[in-house]
Design a protein around this motif. Sequence first.
Motif, mmCIF file in Angstrom:
data_model
loop_
_atom_site.group_PDB
_atom_site.id
_atom_site.type_symbol
_atom_site.label_atom_id
_atom_site.label_comp_id
_atom_site.label_asym_id
_atom_site.label_seq_id
_atom_site.Cartn_x
_atom_site.Cartn_y
_atom_site.Cartn_z
ATOM 1 N N THR A 1 4.156 15.014 8.167
ATOM 2 C CA THR A 1 3.415 13.998 8.901
ATOM 3 C C THR A 1 4.317 13.453 10.005
ATOM 4 O OG1 THR A 1 2.325 13.410 6.829
ATOM 5 C CG2 THR A 1 2.109 11.857 8.642
ATOM 6 N N VAL B 1 0.855 -1.180 0.000
ATOM 7 C CA VAL B 1 0.000 0.000 0.000
ATOM 8 C C VAL B 1 0.895 1.234 0.000
ATOM 9 C CG1 VAL B 1 -1.753 1.274 1.279
ATOM 10 C CG2 VAL B 1 -1.784 -1.235 1.272
ATOM 11 N N THR B 2 0.627 2.160 -0.898
ATOM 12 C CA THR B 2 1.362 3.423 -0.942
ATOM 13 C C THR B 2 0.442 4.543 -0.504
ATOM 14 O OG1 THR B 2 2.724 2.622 -2.778
ATOM 15 C CG2 THR B 2 2.671 4.998 -2.407
ATOM 16 N N ILE B 3 0.899 5.331 0.461
ATOM 17 C CA ILE B 3 0.158 6.491 0.937
ATOM 18 C C ILE B 3 0.944 7.727 0.542
ATOM 19 C CG2 ILE B 3 -0.690 7.729 2.964
ATOM 20 C CD1 ILE B 3 -0.942 4.994 4.357
ATOM 21 N N GLN B 4 0.330 8.587 -0.262
ATOM 22 C CA GLN B 4 0.979 9.825 -0.684
ATOM 23 C C GLN B 4 0.277 11.003 -0.032
ATOM 24 O OE1 GLN B 4 0.549 9.456 -4.980
ATOM 25 N NE2 GLN B 4 2.723 8.997 -5.117
ATOM 26 N N VAL B 5 1.062 11.870 0.578
ATOM 27 C CA VAL B 5 0.535 13.084 1.187
ATOM 28 C C VAL B 5 1.463 14.241 0.842
ATOM 29 C CG1 VAL B 5 -0.590 11.909 3.124
ATOM 30 C CG2 VAL B 5 1.753 12.685 3.377
ATOM 31 N N VAL C 1 3.660 -1.046 3.835
ATOM 32 C CA VAL C 1 3.076 0.287 3.669
ATOM 33 C C VAL C 1 4.218 1.247 3.363
ATOM 34 C CG1 VAL C 1 1.733 2.140 4.725
ATOM 35 C CG2 VAL C 1 1.207 -0.248 5.271
ATOM 36 N N LEU D 1 -1.469 5.279 10.790
ATOM 37 C CA LEU D 1 -1.910 4.920 9.440
ATOM 38 C C LEU D 1 -1.479 3.502 9.085
ATOM 39 C CD1 LEU D 1 -1.157 8.268 7.608
ATOM 40 C CD2 LEU D 1 -3.407 7.222 7.890
ATOM 41 N N HIS D 2 -0.243 3.157 9.404
ATOM 42 C CA HIS D 2 0.255 1.813 9.114
ATOM 43 C C HIS D 2 -0.598 0.762 9.809
ATOM 44 C CE1 HIS D 2 3.991 -1.023 8.872
ATOM 45 N NE2 HIS D 2 2.941 -1.494 8.254
ATOM 46 N N PHE E 1 5.188 5.240 2.650
ATOM 47 C CA PHE E 1 4.751 6.619 2.781
ATOM 48 C C PHE E 1 5.591 7.482 1.856
ATOM 49 C CE2 PHE E 1 3.685 4.640 6.798
ATOM 50 C CZ PHE E 1 2.389 5.071 6.987
ATOM 51 N N LYS F 1 2.119 8.399 11.123
ATOM 52 C CA LYS F 1 2.468 7.322 10.190
ATOM 53 C C LYS F 1 2.230 5.954 10.824
ATOM 54 C CE LYS F 1 5.850 9.967 7.589
ATOM 55 N NZ LYS F 1 7.264 10.092 7.226
ATOM 56 N N VAL G 1 -4.136 0.595 8.192
ATOM 57 C CA VAL G 1 -4.125 -0.091 6.893
ATOM 58 C C VAL G 1 -3.998 -1.595 7.099
ATOM 59 C CG1 VAL G 1 -2.713 -0.456 4.819
ATOM 60 C CG2 VAL G 1 -3.277 1.859 5.537
#
Length: 78
Positions: free
Chosen positions: A20, A4-8, A49, A28-29, A51, A25, A32
Amino acid sequence: MPIVTIQVTREGTLPGAERTTREQKEALHKGVCDLLFEVLGKHPDDTFVVFQEIELEDWGRGSSSVIEYRKRKAQLVY
């Protein structure tokens, strides 16, 4: 093996923060991993994961950077 890639955008989400936080983080990890386990039965040890924090000037919306987009939007009168 889920990846899973989370882009912010790299901007503070808390007063005084410039990015962040490590705690955000981690939350979020965990979230997810918990969701993938709950929905797909994927074990958290098998979930990766990633970020990615992106500078505001490297993020665009419409035909301009997010910085310029936000400036234009702030000037609109509703």
